[in-house]
Design an enzyme around this catalytic site. Sequence first.
Site, PDB file in Angstrom:
ATOM      1  N   LYS A   4      -3.206  21.362  25.725  1.00  9.00           N
ATOM      2  CA  LYS A   4      -4.506  20.706  25.556  1.00  9.00           C
ATOM      3  C   LYS A   4      -4.644  19.559  26.548  1.00  9.00           C
ATOM      4  CE  LYS A   4      -4.879  21.484  20.533  1.00  9.00           C
ATOM      5  NZ  LYS A   4      -6.114  22.283  20.523  1.00  9.00           N
ATOM      6  N   ARG A  20      -3.518  30.760  13.508  1.00  5.12           N
ATOM      7  CA  ARG A  20      -3.694  32.106  12.955  1.00  5.12           C
ATOM      8  C   ARG A  20      -2.366  32.861  12.944  1.00  5.12           C
ATOM      9  NH1 ARG A  20      -8.171  33.189  17.473  1.00  5.12           N
ATOM     10  NH2 ARG A  20      -8.323  30.940  17.164  1.00  5.12           N
ATOM     11  N   LYS A  61      -2.370  25.887   6.637  1.00  2.98           N
ATOM     12  CA  LYS A  61      -1.858  25.742   8.003  1.00  2.98           C
ATOM     13  C   LYS A  61      -1.218  24.359   8.114  1.00  2.98           C
ATOM     14  CE  LYS A  61      -3.409  24.974  12.811  1.00  2.98           C
ATOM     15  NZ  LYS A  61      -4.498  25.098  13.798  1.00  2.98           N
TER      16      LYS A  61
END
Length: 490
Positions: A267, A341, A255
């Site tokens: 965030k 992901r 990643k």
Amino acid sequence: MQIRFADARPQGDHALVVPVAGKDRSGLAVLDAAQQTVSTALDRQRFEGEASSVSEQFIDDNGSTRRLLVVGVGAGASGGETSEKLGGTAAARLQTSGEKTAVIDLSGLGYDADAAARVGLGAALRSWRYDRYRTKLKDNQKPTLDEIVVVGGDAGAAQRYDQRWAPVVEGVSLTRELVTEPANIIYPETFVERVRAAVDGTGLEIEVLDRTAMEKLGMGALLGVAQGSVREARLMILRWKGAGDGGQPTAFVGKGVTFDTGGISIKQAAGMEAMKWDMGGAGAVVGAMKALALRKAKANIVGICGLVENMPGGNAQRPGDVVTTMSGQTVEVINTDAEGRLVLGDAITYVQRNYKPATIIDLATLTGAILISLGHEWAGLFSNNDELAAKLQVAGDQSGDKLWRMPLAESFDRLIDSPIADMKNVGPREGGSITAAQFIQRFVENGVKWAHIDMAGKAWSDKAASTYDKGATGYGVRLLDQYVADVLER
Ligand code: BES
Ligand code: MN
Ligand code: ZN
């Protein structure tokens, strides 16, 4: 840091490092006349020779004043980890001491070639630092130590170091550099440039896909993450063919989110700067590939890095968007902060379509939840194959890049079903690292052995340890290198 091995202590100015195993002071014999005074000083300092304990003294060495470091290695302990701790402790203590050379005299310990080589490894790893952006270091804050001479190990230590461990130091250093660099300097394009320069001449083959190429392949999940940023995505492929033609390769997938703001699911501000190291998985893949190439590992490996920046922007993807992945499966993006992901899913499909790997190991700073489960000591390991999992755990113990196995199950998989698409990119809060792993597993084709390593707690450390200072750890490089050595080169 220059690491050398010699039969006898060199002449000239240097600091002397002498290891002592617990309360057994026999290692001090190498000090000749000074032995008695040093031993008395150790008593008065209540020095017990425990691992990583240090006594610093100045002795009269044939008429000149010499700095002496007595370093504990613990009673009865030996082996690689003890050796690395000794080298690392000495290097950390002397790095900015004013000394230019340190001599570590192992004569009293009877270390074999590998143990002696790993003293050098620990010292080299612990010496890594990155001062590029420090323009105002005072003279007495600047590193002075530039050479470590290991004396008194078995013959063959130098060769062992050069062949086995110096390449690992190079790999770990590259990873740490990439992880340390801020996101205005390292973004997908510059990540590729930096790696190209760093692996030039190693024999690694590099291929890079840009946005247009990935659009043609239908990598809608990876590109969906990237679309909020002005920095274009890249897919970087590194190939090492050390075992000739034939045989299915092993794939490492990393990643590489060069900065993770969370996207539209943004965030909070506090601590967001840490998300410059959200490319730690890709960094580990690159470092491992470099190490394997430098030591000419007899294995065929392909390393894939999914490189994107996750930003909120006028063109950013929205919660609720549905993207089509390269595998053909569709994903409802519930939370744009669960981006890793999405990147890994497409990268894994790409590597399966193009390389038919027998085994895939992916590494990712994937979930905050793994920090809640395992803290900063272990990375989480998820696998569809018990044998692969066991071998990785052994490599983890041997290398110090430790892994703790976590479960996968159908019941967790159901939690990411979506009412509108094939799956959604988040499950409930509970078991967040597991549902993330289940998501990735949906991209693993039948018959492929797969392991996923969630290293969110490991890429960066707020405190120093024996082989790294606080900051980028280089986690994953030694794990993959050790796995290749133990499993693929046998
Ligand atoms: N890169 C983060 C995971 C992370 C968090 C790494 C803290 C290191 C330290 C990842 O992309 C992320 O944001 N994950 C979310 C997933 C959630 C939205 C389901 C998380 O862990 O909060
Ligand atoms: Mn995120
Ligand atoms: Zn992330």
